[in-house]
Design a protein around this motif. Structure first.
Motif, short mmCIF file in Angstrom:
data_model
loop_
_atom_site.label_atom_id
_atom_site.label_comp_id
_atom_site.label_asym_id
_atom_site.label_seq_id
_atom_site.Cartn_x
_atom_site.Cartn_y
_atom_site.Cartn_z
N PHE A 289 8.30 -71.71 -49.60
CA PHE A 289 7.77 -70.37 -49.77
C PHE A 289 8.65 -69.62 -50.77
O PHE A 289 9.88 -69.59 -50.64
CB PHE A 289 7.77 -69.64 -48.42
CG PHE A 289 7.34 -68.21 -48.48
CD1 PHE A 289 6.00 -67.88 -48.65
CD2 PHE A 289 8.26 -67.18 -48.36
CE1 PHE A 289 5.59 -66.56 -48.69
CE2 PHE A 289 7.87 -65.86 -48.39
CZ PHE A 289 6.52 -65.55 -48.56
N VAL A 290 8.02 -69.02 -51.80
CA VAL A 290 8.79 -68.24 -52.78
C VAL A 290 8.49 -66.76 -52.69
O VAL A 290 9.24 -65.94 -53.23
CB VAL A 290 8.53 -68.74 -54.22
CG1 VAL A 290 9.00 -70.16 -54.39
CG2 VAL A 290 7.06 -68.59 -54.59
N ALA A 382 8.14 -70.71 -45.03
CA ALA A 382 7.23 -69.57 -44.95
C ALA A 382 7.44 -68.84 -43.62
O ALA A 382 7.51 -69.49 -42.56
CB ALA A 382 5.79 -70.03 -45.07
N PRO A 383 7.53 -67.52 -43.63
CA PRO A 383 7.76 -66.76 -42.40
C PRO A 383 6.57 -66.86 -41.45
O PRO A 383 5.42 -66.93 -41.87
CB PRO A 383 7.97 -65.33 -42.88
CG PRO A 383 7.38 -65.28 -44.24
CD PRO A 383 7.50 -66.65 -44.83
N LEU A 407 -2.62 -63.54 -39.09
CA LEU A 407 -2.41 -64.21 -40.36
C LEU A 407 -0.99 -63.95 -40.85
O LEU A 407 -0.56 -62.81 -40.97
CB LEU A 407 -3.42 -63.71 -41.40
CG LEU A 407 -3.34 -64.40 -42.77
CD1 LEU A 407 -3.67 -65.88 -42.63
CD2 LEU A 407 -4.30 -63.74 -43.76
N SER A 408 -0.27 -65.02 -41.09
CA SER A 408 1.08 -64.95 -41.63
C SER A 408 1.16 -65.89 -42.82
O SER A 408 0.28 -66.74 -43.00
CB SER A 408 2.10 -65.37 -40.57
OG SER A 408 1.92 -66.74 -40.24
N GLN A 420 -2.34 -65.90 -50.18
CA GLN A 420 -2.08 -65.03 -49.04
C GLN A 420 -0.56 -64.88 -48.87
O GLN A 420 0.11 -65.69 -48.25
CB GLN A 420 -2.69 -65.63 -47.76
CG GLN A 420 -4.20 -65.61 -47.77
CD GLN A 420 -4.74 -64.20 -47.67
OE1 GLN A 420 -4.05 -63.30 -47.25
NE2 GLN A 420 -5.98 -64.00 -48.07
N ALA A 421 0.00 -63.83 -49.48
CA ALA A 421 1.44 -63.62 -49.38
C ALA A 421 1.80 -62.64 -48.27
O ALA A 421 2.94 -62.49 -47.90
CB ALA A 421 1.98 -63.09 -50.72
N SER A 422 0.81 -61.93 -47.75
CA SER A 422 1.10 -60.96 -46.70
C SER A 422 0.46 -61.40 -45.40
O SER A 422 -0.33 -62.32 -45.36
CB SER A 422 0.54 -59.58 -47.11
OG SER A 422 -0.87 -59.62 -47.21
N GLY A 423 0.82 -60.72 -44.31
CA GLY A 423 0.30 -61.09 -43.01
C GLY A 423 -0.77 -60.14 -42.52
O GLY A 423 -0.75 -59.77 -41.35
N ASP A 424 -1.68 -59.72 -43.38
CA ASP A 424 -2.73 -58.78 -42.98
C ASP A 424 -3.93 -59.53 -42.45
O ASP A 424 -4.34 -60.55 -42.98
CB ASP A 424 -3.17 -57.93 -44.19
CG ASP A 424 -2.02 -57.09 -44.74
OD1 ASP A 424 -1.15 -56.71 -43.94
OD2 ASP A 424 -2.01 -56.83 -45.95
#
Length: 490
Positions: A289-290, A382-383, A407-408, A420-424
């Motif tokens: 994950f970057v 990835a978190p 979603l993470s 998908q870089a955010s957890g929305d």
């Protein structure tokens, strides 16, 4: 095992073109002199390019030793699944009134492909689409032995899967080579089971490298070859002249389904990373994950940035506190190289990242505000997000019968959701057959964004709204990057 085999095509490209008028003169000049001319950039004489073979040994050169060494590790993969058959009269009120609802017995659906044994303990690499949805996977060896297998890992975005057979170890192995060492023009063999007729070998050359958007899957870094690849070859081996597997055959580019001289293979370096993930006990391939998203550099963007040509990966967004942000990467920067390898487009960057291990450090060459600079970036895991809990939605709402989770970035990676870089939002993991959610067309990988005017940020919030007694439902879901709005009376 590495084989040093002299093959006929190496000589035929420049030497065995026809009969020469003066064989004695050609032999005196010698093969070394002719090749020396080519290496110096000179043009070989007609005598050097047109001559008879030196002797009986050259005429008898063959790929057979190479095929004998590799083919025992190339297997046939048979996948089957039970599919529920729908009656043609299902839903017909007249038919159901007199005959009732008749359930037809399930039907077996099968698929055929190839695979490559890459570990003596029985690890086999094949294509995801060969074993997709399979209830049972069997493997047949070239010597006729058959084994049951279990699926260890599958990755739809790469079109790769790893299965394992148990039996009389050690199994024959085809070693994975270095696909980065390939060059256009290198000779290759494709070994597989086309059309289910039995193991077949075809030959060709590497036609191109880093091919993108060929319509196979989300992966965008293929080896292109003119070696004949037909249905059933999927999952088979693309072999170099050293006896190494440098690719897993995955597709042909043909409307008719037959080979037309354009085939594609997944590079062995990404295959090696997937196999290592399966060995570690992971059921999916976890990429580093970057914390950034990238887009293509167009001709207009390149001109605006003062670049000589459009190349690289343009940084679009950078997640706060992610590895990219900590390394100093900013929106508007262009990644030109990674660990010394040129980055032509975002798919090339994705490929280079996927071949690196989590926790390692990588070097990025970046064009930032007209100046090239070098950054050190740590490739992190990835978190997970705030919560990894999975919830099953019950009741009578359009979401009943789904399994959902927050979603993470880690879940987005697992589901193959790009960008998908955010957890929305809340992602749908599973949809039960015959459930209200299935009847309304909801699918796994859908992202629920809003229901009845309320933003959905957690699975608990979706369950709370889904348990209400509302008869009207308005919701927004995201599917493959597109927002879809629905209004239902239920």
């Amino acid at each position: 095992m590495r084989l040093k085999i002299l093959v006929p095509a190496v000589l035929s490209l420049a030497l065995v073109a026809g009969a020469a008028s003066n064989l004695a003169a050609q032999e005196s000049r010698g093969l070394a002199d002719a090749l020396s001319d080519l290496l110096r950039g000179g043009t070989p004489s007609e005598e050097a390019t047109r001559r008879l073979p030196f002797g009986r040994e050259e005429v008898q050169l063959s790929y057979a030793p190479l095929v004998r060494a590799v083919s025992p590790a190339v297997v046939n993969v048979y996948a089957s699944q039970q599919v529920q058959v729908r009656s043609p009269f299902s839903g017909d009120p007249f038919f159901e009134q007199f005959f009732g609802r008749r359930q037809l017995p399930p039907r077996a659906k099968s698929s055929l492909g190839s695979g490559v044994i890459v570990d003596p303990s029985g690890f086999i690499v094949t294509n995801y689409h060969v074993i997709e949805g399979a209830d049972e996977v069997k493997v047949a060896m070239v010597d006729g032995r058959e084994f049951n297998s279990k699926i260890l890992l599958r990755d739809e975005s790469l079109d790769l899967a790893v299965i394992k057979i148990d039996g009389a170890e050690p199994f024959p192995v085809a070693p994975l080579g270095d696909s980065d060492a390939l060059e256009v023009g290198d000779l290759v063999l494709a070994i597989g089971n086309p059309f289910g007729v039995g193991q077949t070998t075809t030959s060709g050359i590497v036609s191109a490298l880093a091919r993108t958007h060929v319509g196979v899957n989300d992966f965008g870094f293929f080896i292109q070859t003119d070696a004949a690849i037909n249905p059933g070859n999927s999952g088979g081996a693309l072999v170099s002249m050293r006896g190494d597997v440098i690719g897993i055959n995955t597709a042909i580019y043909s409307k008719s389904g037959g080979s037309i001289g354009i085939g594609f293979a997944i590079p062995s370096n990404i295959v090696r990373a997937v196999v290592e993930a399966a060995r570690s006990g992971n059921d999916f391939f976890e990429r580093p994950f970057v914390g950034a998203t990238f887009e293509n550099v167009t001709a207009q963007i390149a001109e605006a940035l003062g670049m000589a040509r459009p190349t690289g990966a343009l940084v679009q967004q950078v997640a706060p506190d992610g590895p990219a942000a900590k390394a100093g990467l900013r929106p508007g920067d262009v990644v030109l190289a990674m660990n010394g390898a040129a980055i032509e487009h975002p798919d090339a960057l994705g490929y280079r990242l996927a071949t690196q291990s989590i926790g390692s450090m990588s070097e990025l060459t970046v064009l930032s505000q007209g100046t090239e600079r070098t950054l050190e970036i740590e490739l992190a895991r990835a978190p997970e997000g705030v919560s990894s809990a999975e919830i099953i939605i019950e009741g009578r709402s359009p979401f009943a019968g789904t399994k959902v989770a927050s979603l993470s970035p880690r879940l987005a990676q697992r589901l193959g959701l790009r960008g998908q870089a955010s957890g929305d939002g809340v992602a749908i993991l599973e949809v039960s057959r015959g459930s209200p959610a299935a009847s309304f067309g909801l699918q796994p990988r859908d992202i629920v964004r809003e229901v009845n005017g309320e933003a959905i940020e957690t699975p608990e919030k979706l369950r709370e709204i889904a348990m209400s007694n509302s008869r009207w439902w308005r919701f927004t879901i995201e599917r493959d990057g597109r927002l879809m709005n629905q209004i239902l009376r239920y």
